[in-house]
Motif scaffolding. Structure first.
Motif, PDB file in Angstrom:
ATOM      1  N   THR A 110       2.835   0.848   4.034  1.00 19.04           N
ATOM      2  CA  THR A 110       2.631  -0.089   5.136  1.00 19.04           C
ATOM      3  C   THR A 110       3.779  -1.094   5.145  1.00 19.04           C
ATOM      4  N   GLU A 155       1.068   0.916   9.218  1.00 19.86           N
ATOM      5  CA  GLU A 155       1.002   2.090   8.355  1.00 19.86           C
ATOM      6  C   GLU A 155       1.952   3.156   8.896  1.00 19.86           C
ATOM      7  N   ASN A 212       0.809  -1.226   0.000  1.00 19.04           N
ATOM      8  CA  ASN A 212       0.000   0.000   0.000  1.00 19.04           C
ATOM      9  C   ASN A 212       0.843   1.278   0.000  1.00 19.04           C
ATOM     10  N   LYS A 223       4.130   7.483   1.961  1.00 17.36           N
ATOM     11  CA  LYS A 223       3.220   6.767   2.847  1.00 17.36           C
ATOM     12  C   LYS A 223       3.088   5.326   2.384  1.00 17.36           C
TER      13      LYS A 223
END
Length: 509
Positions: A243, A248, A101, A241
């Motif tokens: 994970t 996260e 992600n 950003k």
């Protein structure tokens, strides 16, 4: 300066040749001294070649199997290198990490001006002075800069000489200031100037402390309403950003380190990328093999010198002998004469013995099963004629590396005393002792001839040759005096004989 002599006018004898032949016999001891000196010089050079060989092995050890990083090399793989790549520090443990992600990559903050024109209108000349194109050029631009992830601003001042500085030189000053930390350029097509932070990540800001009017009115940068901060455009800095192993998180840079693993994010991605770090067995094995090859090469060269045939019938050529041979013949003769110059040498024989013992010793401080070379697959060849060369059981050595690379390192380079010292550290000790012994005997390029044994012997021979040459000159002078006296006696006898013949001849008439 040699004295020119002419003999044999009275006796008819070739005195010069006779004296020359006599002097050949007298010169024989000097020729032997010169041959002895040549042998010593060859021996000195051969010893120094051995020292260079040993020094090369010592440096190879230091740069290879002696370093802990050699045994902690990691192999890092990524299931998708177009999305994430990684490297590992030697001290990091083997690990498997999942990164998923990746919603955004880190970008740098950017400030873009409007179209810049001269005061009163017209295109800007980037190489003309600022004063000739703009009104109210300040002598100082001052900023407070906040870097990504920081809350503490830093003050930066840029000095300007309006009469000599141009837009280009001003841009160069902005780019060269490390604290400001930006990359600026002017685009002649759009007539705009762009300033971009070197660091990625959100939170960057540039507050104007001096020179706001010039930046806003002349260089067309926008300032935040009611503040002194430059107005950022769509290039506002942002953090990466993503994970990692279900957590996260975000980072101001696309390259970051966690638990000794350095990751680089390359693209956004909704799926999962698996990063694995394992011991780089092949790299460690190759380092050990390189050491073994270098060691074998070294002892092979030493053994060749110890066993090299000595041709005692081939002594160094005298000057007269060399003149009688062609260049190729002289080279072949000298090759035979130099052969075996270190045959059976005690220093080198003892060196081989001590080096072998260092490698066969048990390292008490090493882990069980890793205390001797044989336990990790390195043994001595069964052929005694090879003089103790090492051979590697590749499968066994790789297995031991995979099992415990740290233990293999301890076997080689444990930093201890006595039986706790790693084998290559003990080997280096023996190498240094041998180098010292050879330097005591044959010196090095930094020592004068009277600082080592062979040099002193050469000096002694030089003294004896000089004394012999003086004696030879006296002998030659004596021979010439003797033959000169003989010539005078013959000349007197010839004169008397001629007188008598003339006298008796005259009476008969």
């Amino acid at each position: 300066m040699s004295t020119m002599r002419i003999g044999g006018l009275a006796s008819g004898m070739d005195i010069d040749k006779i004296v020359g032949d006599l002097m050949k016999v007298e010169r024989a001891p000097i020729d032997k001294l010169k041959q002895k000196k040549q042998l010593l010089e060859w021996q000195r050079d051969a010893y120094r070649d051995m020292n260079r060989l040993l020094d090369a092995l010592d440096k190879h050890i230091f740069d290879g199997v002696m370093r802990q990083s050699t045994f902690l090399q990691k192999k890092v793989t990524s299931s998708n290198e177009n999305i994430v790549t990684a490297t590992s520090t030697p001290s990091a443990s083997n690990q498997t990490v999942e990164i998923s992600n990746i919603t955004q990559l880190a970008t740098a903050a950017r400030w873009t001006s409007g179209a810049i024109e001269k005061t009163g209108g017209g295109a800007v000349d980037v190489n003309a002075s600022l004063a000739s194109q703009f009104d109210g050029v300040p002598t100082t631009l001052s900023f407070q800069v906040t870097k990504p992830g920081s809350t503490t601003p830093e003050t930066v001042s840029i000095s300007i000489d309006p009469n000599t500085d141009t837009l280009n030189t001003l841009i160069n000053k902005l780019n060269s200031n490390a604290t400001l930390g930006v990359r600026a350029f002017y685009d002649e097509h759009t007539k705009k100037m762009v300033i971009t932070k070197n660091e990625t990540g959100e939170g960057s800001s540039i507050e104007i402390k001096a020179g706001q009017v010039f930046l806003q009115d002349q260089l067309e940068f926008q300032v935040e309403t009611g503040k002194n901060f430059l107005q950022r455009d769509a290039g506002t800095g942002q953090n990466a950003k993503f994970t990692i192993n279900g957590l996260e998180t975000e980072r101001p840079s696309n390259t970051f380190t966690i638990n000794g693993m350095t990751y680089t994010l390359k693209n956004t991605h909704t799926g999962t990328v698996t990063i694995s770090s394992t011991t780089n067995t092949d790299a460690i094995f190759n380092s050990i093999k390189s050491f073994v090859d270098k060691y074998n090469e070294t002892i092979d060269e030493i053994n060749k010198k110890l066993k090299e045939t000595r041709y005692r019938d081939y002594q160094p050529l005298t000057d007269e002998q060399r003149e009688q041979l062609t260049e190729k013949q002289a080279e072949k003769w000298e090759e035979k004469a130099r052969s075996g110059i270190l045959r059976g040498d005690s220093i080198l024989s003892n060196a081989l013995s001590s080096m072998r013992q260092a490698l066969y010793r048990k390292v008490e401080a090493a882990s069980k099963g890793f205390q001797q070379l044989a336990q990790i697959g390195i043994t001595t060849t069964a052929n005694y004629l090879e003089g103790g060369k090492l051979i590697i059981d590749e499968a066994k050595l790789k297995q031991k590396i995979e099992e415990n690379p740290e233990a293999v390192y301890r076997l080689f380079s444990n930093n201890g005393e006595g039986a706790n010292k790693g084998i290559v550290l003990q080997l280096r000790d023996e190498i240094k002792k041998t180098i010292k012994s050879i330097e005591d005997k044959a010196g090095n390029t930094l020592k004068t001839v009277n600082q080592y044994i062979i040099g002193k012997n050469i000096l002694d021979i030089d003294t004896r040759i000089s004394e012999a040459e003086d004696r030879l000159k006296r002998v030659e002078d004596r021979y010439w005096k003797q033959f000169s006296a003989m010539e005078k006696a013959v000349q007197r006898a010839n004169s008397q004989s001629m007188y008598l013949m003339n006298a008796f001849g005259g009476g008969a008439q």
